[in-house]
Design a protein around this motif. Sequence first.
Motif, PDB file in Angstrom:
ATOM      1  N   ARG A   1      27.519  97.086   6.171  1.00  0.00           N
ATOM      2  CA  ARG A   1      27.321  97.327   4.735  1.00  0.00           C
ATOM      3  C   ARG A   1      25.843  97.525   4.405  1.00  0.00           C
ATOM      4  O   ARG A   1      25.482  98.378   3.601  1.00  0.00           O
ATOM      5  CB  ARG A   1      27.904  96.178   3.911  1.00  0.00           C
ATOM      6  N   GLU A   2      24.977  96.735   5.036  1.00  0.00           N
ATOM      7  CA  GLU A   2      23.537  96.865   4.809  1.00  0.00           C
ATOM      8  C   GLU A   2      23.004  98.228   5.257  1.00  0.00           C
ATOM      9  O   GLU A   2      22.019  98.715   4.715  1.00  0.00           O
ATOM     10  CB  GLU A   2      22.771  95.785   5.577  1.00  0.00           C
ATOM     11  N   HIS A   3      23.635  98.819   6.257  1.00  0.00           N
ATOM     12  CA  HIS A   3      23.152 100.076   6.834  1.00  0.00           C
ATOM     13  C   HIS A   3      23.979 101.292   6.408  1.00  0.00           C
ATOM     14  O   HIS A   3      23.879 102.352   7.031  1.00  0.00           O
ATOM     15  CB  HIS A   3      23.093  99.966   8.360  1.00  0.00           C
ATOM     16  N   THR A   4      24.769 101.139   5.363  1.00  0.00           N
ATOM     17  CA  THR A   4      25.510 102.279   4.821  1.00  0.00           C
ATOM     18  C   THR A   4      24.702 102.882   3.685  1.00  0.00           C
ATOM     19  O   THR A   4      24.400 102.201   2.710  1.00  0.00           O
ATOM     20  CB  THR A   4      26.903 101.841   4.325  1.00  0.00           C
ATOM     21  N   ASP A   5      24.323 104.126   3.845  1.00  0.00           N
ATOM     22  CA  ASP A   5      23.562 104.848   2.819  1.00  0.00           C
ATOM     23  C   ASP A   5      24.544 105.488   1.856  1.00  0.00           C
ATOM     24  O   ASP A   5      25.479 106.174   2.270  1.00  0.00           O
ATOM     25  CB  ASP A   5      22.690 105.934   3.451  1.00  0.00           C
ATOM     26  N   GLU A   6      24.301 105.293   0.584  1.00  0.00           N
ATOM     27  CA  GLU A   6      25.164 105.864  -0.452  1.00  0.00           C
ATOM     28  C   GLU A   6      24.692 107.279  -0.793  1.00  0.00           C
ATOM     29  O   GLU A   6      23.564 107.652  -0.490  1.00  0.00           O
ATOM     30  CB  GLU A   6      25.146 104.976  -1.697  1.00  0.00           C
ATOM     31  N   PRO A   7      25.542 108.083  -1.437  1.00  0.00           N
ATOM     32  CA  PRO A   7      25.129 109.433  -1.838  1.00  0.00           C
ATOM     33  C   PRO A   7      23.893 109.391  -2.743  1.00  0.00           C
ATOM     34  O   PRO A   7      23.717 108.449  -3.516  1.00  0.00           O
ATOM     35  CB  PRO A   7      26.331 109.958  -2.614  1.00  0.00           C
TER      36      PRO A   7
END
Length: 189
Positions: free
Chosen positions: A159-165
Motif C-alpha cells: 500500500r505504501e508503494h502504490t502510486d495513485e493516478p
Amino acid sequence: MLNHLRPALVLTLAMTVLTGLAYPLAITGAAQVLMPGAANGSLIERDGKPAGSLYIGQAFRDPRHFWPRPSATAEVPYNASASSGSNLGSTSAELKLRVEAEAARLTASGMAAPLPADALMASGSGLDPHISPAFALAQVPRVAQARGIAEAKILSLLREHTDEPLLGLFGEPRVNVLALNLALDSLKE
C-alpha cells in the motif's frame, strides 16, 4: 559565386554551433540545475550504489521478490538499448505460446487464475518498471511464504508503494517493482 557561397557556409556553421552544441549544452545544464535526479537517469541507490532506474524495469525471478511484467526486449529482459514492443498481434500463434508459458509459470508459483493482463503481456516499450496493484496483490502470498513474513506486513508495504493516478484522474494505480523490492529487502525478517 564566392559572394553567394560564403553566407551559406557561415549560416550553416553558425546554425550547427547553435543547434548542435549551444542548445544541447544549455538544456543539459538547465536540467542538471533544475532536476538533477531525472537528468541523471532517475537512479535509485542502495547503500550508496545504484540499484537501478526508477523508469526501467528489472528481471526479478527470486520468489522472495515481486516479479515484473514480461519484457519484450530481445534476448536480455529489460535491455534499455533494445526497447521495443513485440509487434505480435492478437492472432499471433507465437504470442499465444508466450502468454500460455507465462501463465503456466505463474500458476506453478502459486498464483491463482484469472491472472491480471500485465502479468502475461509486455508493455509497449518492453521496459515498464510498474505492475498493477492486482498483479502485486496476487504475488503477496508467494512473497510472504518465501520470506517467512506475515502477509499483513507485505500488504502494508505494498500500500505504501502504490502510486495513485496523477491528480486522481490521469493514469492508473501502479506499483514500481524495484522500489517495492528494495523496501522489502530492507525489512527486518
